[in-house]
Design an enzyme around this catalytic site. Sequence first.
Site, short mmCIF file in Angstrom:
data_model
loop_
_atom_site.label_atom_id
_atom_site.label_comp_id
_atom_site.label_asym_id
_atom_site.label_seq_id
_atom_site.Cartn_x
_atom_site.Cartn_y
_atom_site.Cartn_z
N HIS A 136 34.24 32.97 36.68
CA HIS A 136 35.47 33.43 37.34
C HIS A 136 35.57 32.79 38.72
O HIS A 136 34.59 32.75 39.47
CB HIS A 136 35.48 34.95 37.45
CG HIS A 136 35.77 35.64 36.15
ND1 HIS A 136 34.99 35.45 35.04
CD2 HIS A 136 36.74 36.50 35.79
CE1 HIS A 136 35.48 36.18 34.04
NE2 HIS A 136 36.54 36.83 34.47
N LYS B 60 45.25 46.40 38.44
CA LYS B 60 46.53 45.73 38.69
C LYS B 60 47.66 46.42 37.94
O LYS B 60 48.79 46.48 38.42
CB LYS B 60 46.43 44.25 38.25
CG LYS B 60 47.70 43.44 38.50
CD LYS B 60 47.44 41.96 38.39
CE LYS B 60 47.26 41.52 36.96
NZ LYS B 60 48.56 41.48 36.22
#
Length: 930
Positions: A174, A587
């Site tokens: 990531h 999110k």
Amino acid sequence: MPPETARVLVPARPEAWKPAAGQILERGPGPSHTVDPRLRREVRLLTTRLGAIIREQCGREMFDTIETLRRFARRRREGGGRGGGAEAEVRAVRALRLPQASVVAHAFSLFFLLVNLCEERQRIRRLRVYARDPGGGPMTLRRTVRQLRSHRVPPAAVERFLASMRVEPVLTAHPTEARRRSVMNHLFRIADALDAGHGKADVVLDEIDTHIEALWLTDEVRESGVTPATEVETALVFLERTIYTLPERFHELLRAEVSRFFPDVTAPPLLRFGSWVGADRDGNPNVTPAVTLAAAARLRQSILRYYRHRCEQMVNLLSYPVRRPSIAARMRGELMRDGRRFPATQRFAAIDQPHELYRRKLRVMIWRLDRTARERPGAYESAGAFGRDLRCLEELVAAHPGARVARNGPGGLRAAVDVFGFHAASLDLRQHARLARAAVDALLTSARLPRAPEGERISSIRRLLLRRGDLPIPRGTRPVLAELLAQRKIQTRYGEVASHRYIVSMASACSDMWDVALLGRAAGLVEPGRHRMVSHVDIVPLFETYDDLERCPAVLDRALADPLYRDLVASRGDTQEVMLGYSDSVKDAGYLAANIALYRAQKALGRVADRRGVRLTLFHGVGGTIDRGGAPTYRSIRAQPHAAPGGRIRITEQGEVVSQRYAHPAIALRSIEQLVTSILDGHLLTAAHRDPRWQAHLAEWEHVAESLAEMSRRQYRRLVYETPGFLRYFLQATPIDLIERLWLGSRHSRRTRSRSIEELRAIPWVFAWTQSRHCLPAWYGLGSALETFVRRFPHRREILRAMYQRWPFFAALIDNAEVSLAKTDLEIAGRYAALVRPPRLRDLVFGQICAEYHRTRRHVLDVCSRPTLLAQNPVLAESLRLRNPYVDPLNFLQLHFLNRWRRQRGDPEELMRVLRMTAAGIAFGMKATG
């Protein structure tokens, strides 16, 4: 290129930057009482040397410019954001030309890198103090095992739990590591030089200056993109630097502490390591089957090279002759068998003294490792065969007698072999459910079977799974199928353990799991057995959104209720793994709602697994920041009793977290110790001394948490997804457009080309809010939920306080939000908001953010019964107070040049380089990307 060098104007004297960064820990606003003296000395030394190098390289005028900006920032902070400091700082930044701005950004960025290094070294010194504590320091195995004994936990219960434990960190690629490997290597060398000086800096001053000068002349940002191959090499840096030595060091620690308090309990190896690097193809077209095959090969070569190196070290260690008849007879028998099987090894008899039989055996083992690496005759048929050779050596050396040599030589290496085998880290393949679904759609269409609705789709897949013979493969299936064929090839070459998981991300339905089963059948990874279907791959659904976390227990229950799918699970040792996504859920629903949904999902999944008679392993997809699940490991896991069912847990280690935890051997060992200790505490210790009244209140508290979650979610979504123009605010009030041009990783920042928030990945979402100092995803909605809960019934305030004081999960939630609130800076965030057009949109959105911030701050402090943020954590409060004056100039630089970049067309190289440097510097200062 690094900032342009100037001719040498002044010598690099120790006192050169004393008026500036060299005294950060003494001249910050207000008194400082929490900084360790040695940390203070090391920070002063390194930042002073950096100041000297800056003067030497760039001249006094440039140095004075940097110092002026620092003074302005300090003045503004001392005035609480008021007064003329801020405007003076803005004017000073606007007066900078691009080459000057580049030097300033570089200077402040390197300052944070050096300070972070010093703080890491201070942590290592603290760990050494813990190791000397007879009772064990906080969050240590010694303290936990001692408490297990004092609470009379039965030895049999301890042994059973240790046997069921499996702890597996999983390295991912990531894109959250802002530092280049070249920069990290210079920092490693500076640390080595400080160690070599043993506290006497003057002894190694020239060496320190050399490495700081090299660091100054090195770009801290990349000039070109990162490839999957680069990511694999970066992962290997940490594997080879610290991780390969972890199992032997950790197992010895665990064995020693368990035997100290439970002499009859045997501690088995419980560590494993996984990796997504080179195998995570969710939204990353650069990760191809060929890349995955190459990654598996590099991992194998790396671990074999490590084993060879360790065996060469043992050749020096085991230098003594074997004269005891019984041991000599067994050793000679081993060597005779080796000589008959591998005639080429007979020549080793002439190298060492006649009785140095251990050495001769080690030379045979090294020869076989070389043949294994080259896949030649004489290779070890498996890691188990190499482990058996080590066990033989360990037993004979121990009987020599040489117990310490046996334990730390062949015994230690055998512990590594138990963990790493010949594959190093098990590669997980990951793909988006949408692509797996499309590939199966093509298969079902080709077979003229229905694809929908859900029940009929599953029936169609079951028919094809049970069909004899090969399945016809249509063109639309081949790209995804190629991934599974690569996985099968890895298993054929290196064994099933090298790669046996397929993670389907954004899973939302039971058919997503069946899709993978059918693709596995087409690839030969799922096949008919003698009595039932057999799978050579673990199907791991990844539930990421709030709604998917809500429905995942029902999805798993439906899958396990089917006899055919249950057969597949039975062939995998009756173990079902489920992955939970922390980032996208936050999110999607906000911090509070997502974390409570994760807690609820873990509990419900455990009940489903128990009812269906399978062992559940939970895989936690956490990031480095609080809004991506990156809270302190020990407290986070201990507060969630359902996070590691039976002691089994997998957890992602992403980006900057990998370097924070695995750059230094002592910190790497400590990280693993905390993770294991948190599981032992949460399952054995907490249960042993839990107050019965706590259990009585838990159902009520969980109900309150559910109410808070729903109120928080509504408030968060009202702002992020329902406020007209919010997307425009986000695109202008954060540097998201800059972040999407940073070369931190090989994958794209969006899953598709859509500009919507839904398709933006969680990492750039969090990174953008952190850079602009909003830190919004980590607290927004919490204040409204708390306020609404107590507004009509003031006595509920005492319920919240009781939950905070007596429910570890709720306390961790509140404390983590408090940290995020402390890192939020509305004055800086307001300057980013000033970039938003039209002004009424800015006022609407930023007004809501400010109101919610103050509301959240007020109610968090009320729940905690504290006067100020971080009052209970003075060390972190002091760190933030001292860092802010050095982060602020980077924010002002970014604001100024971001506005200029947006106004002109194209990406001028020098302007982009300055902006990338500000992003890196802010990340170093905040110790956070995404």
